[in-house]
Design a protein around this motif. Structure first.
Motif, PDB file in Angstrom:
ATOM      1  N   ALA A  43      -4.065   2.814   0.218  1.00  0.00           N
ATOM      2  CA  ALA A  43      -3.185   3.457  -0.548  1.00  0.00           C
ATOM      3  C   ALA A  43      -3.790   4.851  -1.019  1.00  0.00           C
ATOM      4  O   ALA A  43      -3.177   5.997  -1.240  1.00  0.00           O
ATOM      5  CB  ALA A  43      -2.464   2.875  -1.705  1.00  0.00           C
ATOM      6  N   ILE A  62      -2.279   4.063   7.793  1.00  0.00           N
ATOM      7  CA  ILE A  62      -2.141   2.741   6.925  1.00  0.00           C
ATOM      8  C   ILE A  62      -2.380   1.580   7.855  1.00  0.00           C
ATOM      9  O   ILE A  62      -3.199   0.736   7.794  1.00  0.00           O
ATOM     10  CB  ILE A  62      -1.006   2.768   6.067  1.00  0.00           C
ATOM     11  N   ALA A  89       0.850  -1.301   0.085  1.00  0.00           N
ATOM     12  CA  ALA A  89      -0.050  -0.078  -0.118  1.00  0.00           C
ATOM     13  C   ALA A  89       0.902   1.207  -0.036  1.00  0.00           C
ATOM     14  O   ALA A  89       0.646   2.455  -0.594  1.00  0.00           O
ATOM     15  CB  ALA A  89      -0.884  -0.094   1.214  1.00  0.00           C
ATOM     16  N   ALA A  97      -4.649  -3.360  -0.588  1.00  0.00           N
ATOM     17  CA  ALA A  97      -3.438  -2.397  -0.644  1.00  0.00           C
ATOM     18  C   ALA A  97      -4.142  -1.074  -1.253  1.00  0.00           C
ATOM     19  O   ALA A  97      -3.668   0.006  -0.927  1.00  0.00           O
ATOM     20  CB  ALA A  97      -2.393  -3.120  -1.479  1.00  0.00           C
TER      21      ALA A  97
END
Length: 343
Positions: A211, A272, A127, A207
């Protein structure tokens, strides 16, 4: 003036100074903050577990357990000791690499984390890579022609993505790329060590969900910094000397815009990791976030504390690395003064 003598003015790169002290100060502040947050979080978790009406020993033994059996298991768990003593004992053991055992499975906490952690680590790194590639690409593309059609389209898309949480983006990705287009599986996981291609298929959607919001913030920050830097004297001077727009952008301006953009990446690292909870649930990933969530629901305090400690350590190390890189790339951190004010 020769081209060689004009290079410092064109690139805007000041004379380098010692970086040891700025890096040390930034690292020390971050380390102190992280240790304080970890201490408070672990203490609150311990306290909430102690104040909970659920008795782990009674839950483990079941309804047929006698008071004597419950008291015996409480003693084995150490729950008959004062809260402060239990907490200090956990801290001491954790500093020596012992995170204890699960109250419900008796499996060592470190073993459970060892099995689940590669899932989070691989997807988080994927990511982060996607966020950097997409964010830098979109930011540079938008800044190449400020005010143009591409710049406006990218700005609108980034503004929308920056307001959407990862689980909303994840649902949209599942509908578009898994259900409609059938390009990726909607959930599940395949270890990278077994089959990298299958891992890539299963890891791409989660991911991307983590992201895209970060990439949008990177693109907006980079675009703003690049547009501002292109109006600086050294960039205008480079264009007056006949340098093309691309050479000025990539050869001189971009290097001065990387450091402020890395600040966005540094701040996004905990996002994240934190977004992995909903993402793992949405994509059915057997990661640390799911391990912590399931343990918290049944009151398995040793596992919750172990996952908290490991996750905080990962965020700390990643933030330290990005912070050090930001200082190394920041012209202000490299600035040195020469007597008389000359460079």
């Amino acid at each position: 003036m020769t081209e060689a003598s004009a290079a410092p003015l064109i690139s805007g790169a000041p004379k380098q100074a010692s970086l040891g002290l700025p890096v040390f100060r930034a690292g020390a502040r971050l380390l102190l903050t992280s240790v304080t947050v970890l201490f408070l979080a672990s203490l609150i978790t311990f306290t909430l577990g102690a104040l909970s009406k659920n008795n782990p020993a009674a839950v483990v033994l079941g309804d047929t357990a006698t008071p004597e059996d419950i008291a015996r298991l409480n003693h084995e768990f150490g729950l008959d000791r004062p809260l402060v003593v239990r907490y200090l004992a956990w801290v001491w053991d954790a500093l020596h690499g012992d995170l204890g055992r699960s109250w419900f499975t008796t499996v060592p906490v470190s073993r459970s984390i060892q099995l689940a952690f590669p899932v989070d680590l691989s997807i988080a790194l994927y990511a982060l890579l996607l966020a950097l590639v997409i964010g830098f690409g979109a930011g540079i593309l938008a800044a190449a022609r400020p005010g143009g059609v591409i710049d406006r389209i990218i700005t609108v898309f980034c503004s929308v993505l920056a307001t959407l949480p990862p689980f909303v983006i994840g649902i949209a990705l599942i509908v578009l790329l898994a259900v409609k287009a059938r390009l990726f599986p909607a959930g599940g996981y395949s270890p990278y060590a077994i089959d990298p291609v299958h891992w890539l298929r299963y890891a791409t959607l989660p991911a991307l969900a983590l992201a895209l919001e970060v990439a949008a913030n990177i693109a907006r920050q980079l675009r703003t910094t690049l547009v501002s830097a292109q109006a600086e004297n050294y960039a205008i001077g480079a264009r007056m000397r006949g340098y093309g727009r691309g050479r000025v952008l990539f050869g001189h301006v971009l290097r001065n815009a990387v450091a402020p953009t890395l600040a966005v990446v540094t701040n996004a690292l905990p996002l994240i990791i934190g977004g992995a909870v909903m993402t793992e649930k949405l994509f059915n990933l057997p990661g640390v976030a799911q391990l912590a969530l399931q343990s918290a629901q049944r009151g398995d305090v040793p596992v919750v504390l172990g996952t908290l400690l490991v996750t905080s350590a990962v965020v700390l190390l990643g933030t330290l690395a990005l912070g050090a890189l930001q200082i190394l790339l920041d012209p202000a951190a490299r600035r040195g003064t020469i007597p008389g004010g000359r460079r």
